[in-house]
Design a protein around this motif. Structure first.
Motif, PDB file in Angstrom:
ATOM      1  N   ASN A  69     -15.329  -6.728 -11.728  1.00  0.00           N
ATOM      2  CA  ASN A  69     -15.366  -6.828 -12.805  1.00  0.00           C
ATOM      3  C   ASN A  69     -15.270  -6.114 -14.610  1.00  0.00           C
ATOM      4  O   ASN A  69     -14.073  -5.694 -15.152  1.00  0.00           O
ATOM      5  N   LYS A  87     -14.085  -2.387 -16.575  1.00  0.00           N
ATOM      6  CA  LYS A  87     -13.547  -2.168 -18.346  1.00  0.00           C
ATOM      7  C   LYS A  87     -14.302  -0.640 -19.260  1.00  0.00           C
ATOM      8  O   LYS A  87     -13.476  -0.556 -19.409  1.00  0.00           O
ATOM      9  N   ASN A  96      -8.742  -1.040 -16.912  1.00  0.00           N
ATOM     10  CA  ASN A  96      -9.862  -0.863 -16.879  1.00  0.00           C
ATOM     11  C   ASN A  96     -10.032   0.592 -16.742  1.00  0.00           C
ATOM     12  O   ASN A  96      -8.877   1.476 -17.095  1.00  0.00           O
ATOM     13  N   MET A 141     -10.116  -5.125  -5.298  1.00  0.00           N
ATOM     14  CA  MET A 141      -9.995  -5.129  -6.233  1.00  0.00           C
ATOM     15  C   MET A 141      -9.839  -3.507  -6.172  1.00  0.00           C
ATOM     16  O   MET A 141      -9.922  -3.500  -7.871  1.00  0.00           O
TER      17      MET A 141
END
Length: 363
Positions: A186, A190, A57, A208
């Motif tokens: 999410n 990336k 990420n 997160m």
């Protein structure tokens, strides 16, 4: 130059830049022991960034704090110091835009869109909101937030290494949509570095996040990052501002989008046309075969009819210009300059048409 040459490993530019900051900060720390907290912050920021990149990420940073503590100011300073994709806290769109008219946007990905499909409103539902004091019913405030968020997700999917800054992107969004929010974040992290401010769903987003920035109104020159207090604010701004700017691609779809929106039934043009027919019709009925000596009255009446015919449309122009800039920031279309030119031409053409109608009625 190092960032431009590092094309094979996308994590390399981020790490190289941050290590550079770390080196400069270490030197400053050796000279001035008051920089110890800044040095510690830099090490922790590097460690968080390495951990994020090992997981495949980019970096997700969440900015929190009490109301009035300067969270939005922090994002504004990031925006000023670095080119980025920036969604403001109160981001406006023209309320008469039909969601179905937005180019290159899959509206079925919106988590609430199945409601409008069932009600058979998916073709006609508009963004909604207020322009020039006129309210237009459409999407709710929370739905507009999700629309902007999903628009950014889809627009940036084809690019990488962007810096995306979001100010209160989920204000007014209920808990039902938290899984959707988490899934999209999410997906974005990336490829992109994300910096966002939030007062909603704070715990979920902090879990997160790779970094958590806490700002305070007591001392605006310092911030707390990852539990480390008294971090220099300017150093934090420099470290957060990592990423590229979104690159627009020009195409003819923007022209079609302008036409479909500005000539829609809520765009203003149909209303001007309908009122012009009604008002000038009454003018002709009133002053047909008018007696000599009333020329001044006829001229004044014709001027007043023309003014009130065009005035509602012209009143929207100030808000239209502001909304157009914010739409470009939200990646709704590729060129605010082109839209301004088209709007100017449309406005002048409308003015000429009304003037011609007035002249014809006087004759």
């Amino acid at each position: 130059n190092i960032r431009e040459q590092a094309t094979e490993d996308r994590s390399q530019p981020v790490v190289v830049v941050i290590v550079g900051y770390c080196s400069l900060t270490l030197i400053a720390g050796l000279i001035n022991t008051e920089r110890e907290s800044t040095v510690l912050f830099t090490f922790h920021f590097v460690e968080a960034t390495h951990r994020s990149n090992r997981q495949g990420n980019m970096t997700l940073t969440v900015c929190v704090g009490a109301s009035g503590s300067g969270k939005t100011t922090f994002l504004n300073d990031v925006h000023k110091s670095h080119k980025c994709t920036y969604i403001r806290q109160y981001h406006n769109l023209r309320p008469y835009i039909a969601v179905s008219a937005i180019p290159n946007f899959d509206r079925t990905k919106l988590p609430y869109w199945d409601i409008y499909i069932k009600e058979k409103k998916d073709k006609n539902i508009i963004v909604g909101g207020t322009i020039a004091g006129q309210f237009m019913a459409g999407l709710s405030g929370g739905q507009r937030k999700l629309l902007l968020f999903e628009l950014i997700v889809q627009r940036t999917a084809s690019q990488a290494n962007l810096l995306i800054v979001l100010d209160e992107p989920f204000a007014g969004v209920t808990d039902d949509f938290v899984p959707f929010i988490v899934d999209r974040l999410n997906m974005m992290r990336k490829k992109h570095n994300i910096l966002l401010v939030t007062n909603d769903h704070v715990d979920t987003l902090k879990k997160m996040a790779d970094n958590t920035v806490t700002v305070s109104a007591i001392d605006r020159s310092k911030v707390k990052i990852n539990g480390k207090a008294d971090v220099d604010r300017d150093m934090a701004l420099l470290s957060m501002s990592i990423g590229d700017e979104y690159k627009h691609t020009t195409n003819n779809q923007d022209l079609e989008f302008f036409r479909s929106v500005e000539f829609s039934k809520n765009g203003g043009i149909p209303n001007v046309a309908a009122f012009a027919v009604f008002a000038f019709g009454l003018f002709l009925l009133m002053f047909w075969n008018s007696s000599p000596g009333t020329e001044a009255l006829v001229l004044i009446a014709a001027g007043m009819v023309s003014f009130f015919t065009a005035n509602p449309y012209f009143l929207q122009l100030c808000d239209w210009r502001i909304y157009m800039e914010e739409e470009a920031e939200a990646l709704l279309h590729s060129s605010k300059s082109m839209n301004r030119i088209l709007k100017t031409c449309l406005t002048l053409f409308l003015l000429v048409i009304i003037t011609c109608i007035q002249f014809g009625c006087l004759e």
